[in-house]
Design a protein around this motif. Structure first.
Motif, PDB file in Angstrom:
ATOM      1  N   LEU A  47      -2.036   4.072  -6.081  1.00 50.43           N
ATOM      2  CA  LEU A  47      -2.947   3.346  -5.005  1.00 50.43           C
ATOM      3  C   LEU A  47      -4.307   2.983  -5.659  1.00 50.43           C
ATOM      4  N   TRP A  48      -4.496   3.452  -6.754  1.00 49.27           N
ATOM      5  CA  TRP A  48      -5.744   2.844  -7.404  1.00 49.27           C
ATOM      6  C   TRP A  48      -5.512   1.165  -7.977  1.00 49.27           C
ATOM      7  N   GLU A  75       1.161   3.925  -2.844  1.00 52.41           N
ATOM      8  CA  GLU A  75       0.629   5.262  -2.634  1.00 52.41           C
ATOM      9  C   GLU A  75       1.756   6.225  -2.965  1.00 52.41           C
ATOM     10  N   ARG A  80       0.862  -1.163   0.093  1.00 53.68           N
ATOM     11  CA  ARG A  80      -0.063  -0.192   0.028  1.00 53.68           C
ATOM     12  C   ARG A  80       0.788   1.136   0.146  1.00 53.68           C
ATOM     13  N   LEU A 112      -4.130  -1.001  -5.962  1.00 53.53           N
ATOM     14  CA  LEU A 112      -3.769  -1.924  -5.095  1.00 53.53           C
ATOM     15  C   LEU A 112      -4.680  -3.126  -4.989  1.00 53.53           C
TER      16      LEU A 112
END
Lengths: 416, 416
Positions: free
Chosen positions: B110-111, B105, B101, B113
């Motif tokens: 992050l999209w 990030e 994560r 993950l």
């Protein structure tokens, strides 16, 4: 589908002193005629290991290659292992000796003939392919329907032996399926998202078409391989699958034929009749080298400069010393001025520049290692981008940046 | 001596799409701490093959590495094979998920993950090394005293995992012999004659010192490897052996420490405080790239030009159009004028030029493919040489010529 096993014999590869590029070449050649490589075994110059690995390979495949382990100082072990495995004895071949003599004479090295004459010793059952670029011949042996080829280790000797003699031989001896491959280059989408987006399409692929993902830098290559009896039909089927793929991720596709980004660029430049020049700093010649690695690049690549020293950026590319002073040499402003200077110097439609710090060790201006700015000028339009790649070692950095720059030129040219 | 087996998992290598450079890197690292690589097995992404190869490797060695077969689209097969072989089950690791994560990030990704979260699934018995340059962690497993490391396939992720985490781990866990290696670079003597000349010396080497021959272009590298408990003693022993070697072939030795010719050049230039510049034609940037691949090369390499188009040789390097007309662009005269122009442009102590035809396809002037002239200027003394290498493919040609040019500069500098 016919299968192959490659055996690489060589302490120099196991010790990390040499990268094995022969296997890659042989695998590529075999793929083109529909022979699938099941495994590659890299083993030491040890008689017993060579024998047991040959035995294992003969259990697995229709074709076995060994590379390496031949040559004036290593011959003995490999040939003994061959004699043992094939239950054969060594004989002196006049044909090979004569070829060797002529080969050395032509190169004015006849004085080493006596030191190399053991290279004319081969298994009595072996068929021979003469080596026109070195002294060790290739032996062809057959056992229970499996063919075995013993190759030297030097890549420029291996390539012609495989391409000109072994591949035609295999085509004739084995009845082979046709193989057709297409590579779809996809950019600006992470692999995990890509695989979700095309999952349904992938699951619906017919059984004789396989898909694999090959990430290269920020690009993902999707390789579609189809096998069957009609080459024409396979071509049509792959074309249809690629059309479906365009409906899903069309805007991310930059090429559907070529594999190498520098070749994709070459085709685009040739098609659009555009010329290119390069001004490099941190990529140190790698960008020009990638572009010129394509045969025919002299038609669009006019030249390049590597201006490593700041003063040379000023002298050769007309970068303004004040720009360097104000923004430092690793800056978008300097990248831009380098590209303009390069375009003026070489009078090309397109110019590209790189300025950054490849590391290790800080650059002259103290900027962090791994930073690079690059400018692409097409006509009088320019795009400057930044990359930050502190995790890459020097050579990987140079290569990654060069690949990415070419990828961006391709994207820009496609969108035009 | 402790031993290792490397397993490369990857259809992309068997198909010839990718060259395996990870094995080379890992082998080099292991050699430095005295672990000998017994074999490298390259196998497909198939569960049963992975399991049987792991079993074979565990029979052979103290340490087993697997590379590849991890990543968002391939995880399943490799991890299932691991679970099967180690009779273990997969668990979700909060630590890895949290690392993943944070990693995504930081990269504003992050999209993705959720699409990557399976990468946090690992064997329950595994110790973990986090991957700071990618998403797939390294698992460490132990069975009957043999350690196994599962690595991703991306080279820039593999390198730091091996160097920074695995090597220190192995040093602590295994009690290792010291290994000292020296590379003696020998030129201007064919391998077969060399081996005869030094045969007596070779036979007299103590058992813990081994010798191997590594031909590279027109150079032969003699690698001496010694293993034992005292590093200091090993260093002295190797130094003594090299002294004996100098009595036999001293005039053919150009280096006794460094392996790569571009590094040997770098050390010489640094020591002699000399600068260098390059004017390339047929080598297309490869010569500059080789020189700048050495860290610290900005201290002696001031810059280079690639003048692919003849007109650019005239414009940038001041080559006389009449010389081109009279002798053609691929001639010793043009090579010489390019070197002079280059030295004037960059104001360096040394300048080098190349002009030739890399092929395939005839050059503009009709000269045969594979011909190259190169000039080396040191101060105001110059040497022009010719090579004829019609058997080499384009990239091999560029590399061979560049290596040979650097080798010649080294020879010239040593004799000075």
């Amino acid at each position: 589908m016919k299968t192959a096993v490659l055996i690489t014999i060589g302490d120099e590869i196991l010790s990390g002193n040499t990268v094995d590029t022969n296997s890659n070449f042989i695998a590529t050649q075999l793929k083109e005629i529909g022979i699938k490589v099941l495994s590659i075994f890299t083993i030491p110059d040890e008689e017993s290991t060579i024998v047991s690995t040959l035995a294992m390979a003969f259990e697995m495949a229709d074709v076995v290659f060994t590379t390496g382990g031949l040559g004036p100082t290593k011959d003995d072990i490999t040939k003994k292992a061959y004699a043992d495995f094939f239950e054969d004895e060594m004989i002196f071949s006049d044909e090979i000796y004569e070829h060797l003599r002529a080969y050395l004479e032509k190169r004015k090295r006849l004085w080493i003939l006596e030191h190399n004459k053991d290279q004319a010793m081969v298994l009595s059952k072996a068929k021979i392919f003469l080596n026109y670029f070195g002294t060790a011949p290739c032996m062809i042996l057959e056992k229970n329907g499996t063919y075995c080829f013993s190759l030297p280790g030097v890549p420029y000797e291996v390539k012609p032996l495989v391409k000109d003699q072994i591949i035609p031989f295999l085509k004739e001896k084995l009845s082979l399926d046709h193989i057709v491959t297409r590579i779809v280059s996809v950019v600006d989408i992470p692999e995990s998202i890509l695989s979700e987006t095309i999952e349904e399409w992938e699951l619906a692929l017919p059984k004789h078409i396989s898909l694999s993902y090959l990430p290269v830098g920020t690009r993902v290559k999707l390789r579609l391989t189809a096998s069957g009896s009609s080459q024409e039909l396979l071509n049509t089927e792959l074309e249809n699958e690629i059309t479906k793929l365009f409906l899903l991720i069309g805007e991310n596709i930059i090429a559907t034929q070529e594999d190498k980004i520098e070749k994709i660029l070459g085709e685009l430049l040739t098609e659009k009749k555009l010329t290119i020049s390069v001004a490099e700093s941190c990529t140190g010649g790698e960008l020009a080298h990638l572009i010129t690695s394509v045969s025919g690049s002299s038609n669009y690549f006019l030249g390049s400069v590597v201006t490593y020293a700041t003063q040379k950026k000023i002298d050769l590319l007309n970068v303004n010393p004040k720009t360097v002073e104000e923004f430092t040499v690793v800056s978008e402003q300097v990248a831009s001025e380098m590209a303009i200077g390069c375009q003026n110097l070489f009078k090309t439609d397109i110019s590209v520049s790189t300025t950054g710090v490849a590391g290790p060790g800080k650059g002259e201006d103290g900027k962090d290692v791994g930073t690079v700015f690059y400018t692409i000028r097409i006509g009088n339009q320019e795009t400057t981008s930044k990359l930050f790649l502190p995790h890459l070692e020097r050579l990987d950095f140079m290569n990654f940046v060069s690949q990415k720059v070419i990828q961006d030129i391709v994207s820009l040219l496609i969108k035009k």
